[in-house]
Design an enzyme around this catalytic site. Structure first.
Site, PDB file in Angstrom:
ATOM      1  N   ASP A   1       0.816  -1.224   0.000  1.00 29.67           N
ATOM      2  CA  ASP A   1       0.000   0.000   0.000  1.00 29.67           C
ATOM      3  C   ASP A   1       0.843   1.264   0.000  1.00 29.67           C
ATOM      4  O   ASP A   1       0.447   2.291   0.548  1.00 29.67           O
ATOM      5  CB  ASP A   1      -0.962   0.021   1.205  1.00 29.67           C
ATOM      6  CG  ASP A   1      -1.781  -1.248   1.287  1.00 29.67           C
ATOM      7  OD1 ASP A   1      -2.324  -1.637   0.247  1.00 29.67           O
ATOM      8  OD2 ASP A   1      -1.853  -1.848   2.368  1.00 29.67           O
TER       9      ASP A   1
ATOM     10  N   GLY B   1       1.505   2.929  -2.579  1.00 24.21           N
ATOM     11  CA  GLY B   1       1.037   3.798  -3.674  1.00 24.21           C
ATOM     12  C   GLY B   1       1.676   3.399  -4.994  1.00 24.21           C
ATOM     13  O   GLY B   1       1.869   4.232  -5.874  1.00 24.21           O
ATOM     14  N   LYS B   2       1.947   2.102  -5.138  1.00 21.41           N
ATOM     15  CA  LYS B   2       2.584   1.607  -6.369  1.00 21.41           C
ATOM     16  C   LYS B   2       1.711   1.822  -7.594  1.00 21.41           C
ATOM     17  O   LYS B   2       2.217   2.082  -8.673  1.00 21.41           O
ATOM     18  CB  LYS B   2       2.895   0.106  -6.249  1.00 21.41           C
ATOM     19  CG  LYS B   2       3.938  -0.223  -5.225  1.00 21.41           C
ATOM     20  CD  LYS B   2       4.122  -1.725  -5.115  1.00 21.41           C
ATOM     21  CE  LYS B   2       2.942  -2.463  -4.556  1.00 21.41           C
ATOM     22  NZ  LYS B   2       2.660  -2.231  -3.136  1.00 21.41           N
TER      23      LYS B   2
ATOM     24  N   THR C   1      -6.138 -11.780   3.432  1.00 21.33           N
ATOM     25  CA  THR C   1      -7.231 -11.108   2.721  1.00 21.33           C
ATOM     26  C   THR C   1      -8.375 -12.097   2.434  1.00 21.33           C
ATOM     27  O   THR C   1      -9.427 -11.688   1.959  1.00 21.33           O
ATOM     28  CB  THR C   1      -6.737 -10.534   1.376  1.00 21.33           C
ATOM     29  OG1 THR C   1      -6.226 -11.619   0.597  1.00 21.33           O
ATOM     30  CG2 THR C   1      -5.666  -9.477   1.578  1.00 21.33           C
TER      31      THR C   1
ATOM     32  N   GLN D   1       2.008  -6.171  -3.065  1.00 21.86           N
ATOM     33  CA  GLN D   1       2.357  -6.187  -1.642  1.00 21.86           C
ATOM     34  C   GLN D   1       3.654  -5.373  -1.435  1.00 21.86           C
ATOM     35  O   GLN D   1       3.861  -4.403  -2.128  1.00 21.86           O
ATOM     36  CB  GLN D   1       2.477  -7.609  -1.094  1.00 21.86           C
ATOM     37  CG  GLN D   1       1.134  -8.324  -0.974  1.00 21.86           C
ATOM     38  CD  GLN D   1       0.662  -8.950  -2.264  1.00 21.86           C
ATOM     39  OE1 GLN D   1       1.424  -9.623  -2.940  1.00 21.86           O
ATOM     40  NE2 GLN D   1      -0.572  -8.728  -2.631  1.00 21.86           N
TER      41      GLN D   1
ATOM     42  N   THR E   1       2.807 -12.493   3.027  1.00 21.09           N
ATOM     43  CA  THR E   1       2.014 -13.127   1.983  1.00 21.09           C
ATOM     44  C   THR E   1       2.812 -14.337   1.484  1.00 21.09           C
ATOM     45  O   THR E   1       3.917 -14.611   1.988  1.00 21.09           O
ATOM     46  CB  THR E   1       1.652 -12.113   0.868  1.00 21.09           C
ATOM     47  OG1 THR E   1       0.647 -12.715   0.039  1.00 21.09           O
ATOM     48  CG2 THR E   1       2.847 -11.688   0.036  1.00 21.09           C
TER      49      THR E   1
ATOM     50  N   ARG F   1      -6.112   0.504   7.952  1.00 18.12           N
ATOM     51  CA  ARG F   1      -4.679   0.174   7.989  1.00 18.12           C
ATOM     52  C   ARG F   1      -4.078   0.675   9.289  1.00 18.12           C
ATOM     53  O   ARG F   1      -4.448   1.756   9.756  1.00 18.12           O
ATOM     54  CB  ARG F   1      -3.946   0.825   6.822  1.00 18.12           C
ATOM     55  CG  ARG F   1      -4.369   0.259   5.491  1.00 18.12           C
ATOM     56  CD  ARG F   1      -3.624   0.940   4.344  1.00 18.12           C
ATOM     57  NE  ARG F   1      -4.149   0.479   3.072  1.00 18.12           N
ATOM     58  CZ  ARG F   1      -4.319   1.264   2.002  1.00 18.12           C
ATOM     59  NH1 ARG F   1      -3.992   2.534   2.043  1.00 18.12           N
ATOM     60  NH2 ARG F   1      -4.807   0.765   0.891  1.00 18.12           N
TER      61      ARG F   1
ATOM     62  N   SER G   1       5.266  12.201  -4.355  1.00 22.62           N
ATOM     63  CA  SER G   1       3.856  12.324  -4.701  1.00 22.62           C
ATOM     64  C   SER G   1       3.131  13.081  -3.583  1.00 22.62           C
ATOM     65  O   SER G   1       3.309  12.784  -2.403  1.00 22.62           O
ATOM     66  CB  SER G   1       3.275  10.922  -4.891  1.00 22.62           C
ATOM     67  OG  SER G   1       1.886  10.979  -4.900  1.00 22.62           O
TER      68      SER G   1
HETATM   69  P1  IMP Z   1      -2.661 -12.905   1.970  1.00 18.62           P
HETATM   70  O1  IMP Z   1      -1.734 -12.298   0.972  1.00 18.62           O
HETATM   71  O2  IMP Z   1      -4.111 -12.698   1.620  1.00 18.62           O
HETATM   72  O3  IMP Z   1      -2.324 -14.316   2.264  1.00 18.62           O
HETATM   73  O4  IMP Z   1      -2.478 -12.108   3.351  1.00 18.62           O
HETATM   74  C1  IMP Z   1      -1.258 -12.183   4.096  1.00 18.62           C
HETATM   75  C2  IMP Z   1      -0.911 -10.821   4.682  1.00 18.62           C
HETATM   76  O5  IMP Z   1      -0.548  -9.926   3.641  1.00 18.62           O
HETATM   77  C3  IMP Z   1      -2.071 -10.153   5.439  1.00 18.62           C
HETATM   78  O6  IMP Z   1      -1.539  -9.437   6.534  1.00 18.62           O
HETATM   79  C4  IMP Z   1      -2.628  -9.183   4.403  1.00 18.62           C
HETATM   80  O7  IMP Z   1      -3.290  -8.086   5.013  1.00 18.62           O
HETATM   81  C5  IMP Z   1      -1.347  -8.747   3.710  1.00 18.62           C
HETATM   82  N1  IMP Z   1      -1.572  -8.279   2.335  1.00 18.62           N
HETATM   83  C6  IMP Z   1      -1.844  -9.014   1.248  1.00 18.62           C
HETATM   84  N2  IMP Z   1      -1.970  -8.241   0.157  1.00 18.62           N
HETATM   85  C7  IMP Z   1      -1.737  -6.978   0.559  1.00 18.62           C
HETATM   86  C8  IMP Z   1      -1.676  -5.722  -0.124  1.00 18.62           C
HETATM   87  O8  IMP Z   1      -1.860  -5.611  -1.336  1.00 18.62           O
HETATM   88  N3  IMP Z   1      -1.400  -4.642   0.653  1.00 18.62           N
HETATM   89  C9  IMP Z   1      -1.162  -4.741   1.985  1.00 18.62           C
HETATM   90  N4  IMP Z   1      -1.207  -5.893   2.657  1.00 18.62           N
HETATM   91  C10 IMP Z   1      -1.486  -7.000   1.953  1.00 18.62           C
END
Ligand code: IMP
Length: 423
Positions: A12, A14-15, A128, A223, A238, A304, A412
């Site tokens: 997150d 801001g990519k 998620t 991520q 993740t 967040r 930004s």
């Molecule tokens: P998963 O990727 O759904 O397995 O989640 C594993 C962890 O990564 C959790 O804490 C999610 O909130 C975090 N996560 C997954 N994708 C994102 C993302 O795009 N931005 C921020 N956190 C993420």
């Protein structure tokens, strides 16, 4: 040549906006890992687009976008994004591809992801719930279904049957949950197979040929570095390699082709889901940052967690990814704060840690040594040249550069393409 763009914190950063900004100068935008767990928000001409799977480069007419083999593809999410784009007058015809060897997320992955995280109780990761970890687990367990298998009627049917037998056993016998029906999934997914058929190809070979012709590729990470399965805050991560190295395995390209790595960094830190976060601000200060920065997950809508900038994390992120330059986002969110803190190092049991540590004992329980920076009160959201930023904003940026030893080349100050300062 390939330019990798990735997040240097917990995602997150801001990519989406940065990729959208850079996409103008490239021919192909390719995602290399993650799945529909990502949430890229892009604002173009006052219209907001949120993408979970499809690279945000798709907003540029004529750009080719692809999902590499390192991405896990949920056909339902994918198809609804394609529909959403087409409803908004953006055609993907002939310019959106999926790797033949990318793995497919199916309903049982999503169900299992949610059950497993619930089952972990207090130790839950806060995933998620999009079936990401469970799809990668099947890939590594060699019972996954790749895009090329998904399209082959006989193979899909057979693989689905085998996978479902195992999953239903787990659902019924272990988790005491409802079983899923393989035939129903097979029927329901026919429509997605038809939609995806024309897009699936050997994207590794395609990239190789295009790069040989001199085409420019933007490899888009999802991520962030500290959600990386190997280098993040395990197990609160993740299930893929979000670091720059993941671009090679996740696209099937040689490391020799990567010429530049751009890191995206938020002017403060945020994290969604569970896991340690040394510079986290609890209470009013955190709430204020969340409100001003509109820090709510683009995928799940969860608030967040917010905190101060952590230079220990950034120094490591720049090393593990080989970051050449940084783009700092959301500097405008800090406007109005009297004092801004910068995390310099960690302290645990009387010992000072200047470097990121894999010890969760230290990382989860450490204190942070901070330095104070003076804030600024001006609204900076309309500033387009570095020299017009308030002195204290420039000091903040330059102090961070000094601590990290990597140049911040773009800043930004708002969500639209125009609100970007180049140095
Ligand atoms: P998963 O990727 O759904 O397995 O989640 C594993 C962890 O990564 C959790 O804490 C999610 O909130 C975090 N996560 C997954 N994708 C994102 C993302 O795009 N931005 C921020 N956190 C993420």
């Amino acid at each position: 040549m390939i330019t990798v763009v990735l997040g240097t914190q917990w995602g997150d950063e801001g990519k989406g906006k940065v990729i959208d900004y850079l996409a103008d100068d490239v021919d192909i935008v390719a995602r290399y890992q993650g799945g529909a767990n990502a949430g890229h928000t892009v604002v173009v001409s006052n219209r907001q687009f949120i993408f979970h799977l499809i690279p945000s480069g798709i907003l540029y007419p004529g750009k080719i976008c692809l999902l590499g083999n390192g991405v896990v593809i949920d056909p339902v999410s994918f198809s609804s994004e394609v529909e959403y784009l087409e409803e908004n007058g953006i055609s993907v015809e002939g310019r959106l591809f999926i790797a033949e060897n990318a793995h497919i997320t199916l309903p049982y992955h999503k169900v299992l992801d949610q059950i497993e995280d619930k089952f972990r109780g207090k130790g839950g990761l806060g995933t998620t719930g999009r079936g990401i970890g469970t799809t990668y687990a099947d890939k590594f367990n060699r019972i996954g279904i790749r895009a090329v298998d998904f399209l082959d009627d006989g193979i899909f049917k057979e693989k689905l049957k085998i996978a479902m037998e195992l999953k239903n056993y787990l659902f019924h016998e272990y988790y005491k949950e409802k079983m899923l029906n393989a035939d129903k999934i097979y029927e329901e997914y026919g429509i997605y197979r038809d939609k995806m058929e024309k897009m699936v190809r050997n994207t590794s070979l395609y990239l190789h040929e295009e790069i040989e012709k001199g085409k420019q590729v933007l490899a888009e990470g999802a991520q962030g570095t500290f959600l990386d399965i190997d280098f993040g805050t395990y197990p609160y991560v993740t299930a893929s390699n979000s670091i720059a190295g993941g671009a090679c395995t996740g696209l099937g390209v040689s490391p020799k082709r990567v010429g530049r790595v751009i890191g995206v960094v938020k002017a403060y830190t945020t994290r969604v889901g569970m896991g340690p976060f040394p510079t986290e601000l609890e209470g009013e200060e955190g709430e204020a940052l969340r409100k001003t920065g509109n820090e709510y997950g683009a995928t799940t809508g969860r608030p967040r967690r917010c905190g101060w900038f952590d230079s220990v994390l950034l120094r490591f992120a720049c090393k593990v990814n080989g970051v050449d330059e940084l783009v700092m986002t959301k500097l405008d969110v800090l406007s109005g704060l009297k004092k801004i803190k910068i995390g310099l190092s960690y302290e645990f049991e009387g010992k000072n840690y200047e470097d990121y540590t894999f010890s969760s004992k230290v990382f989860s329980n450490c204190g942070v040594v901070y330095e104070d920076a003076e804030g600024w009160t001006e609204d900076i959201s309309k500033v387009t040249e570095y020299r017009y930023l308030p002195v204290n904003a420039k000091k903040y940026i330059e102090r961070i550069e000094q601590l990290i030893e990597v140049p911040i080349t773009k800043i930004s100050v708002g969500s639209s393409r125009e609100q970007t300062i180049s140095r």
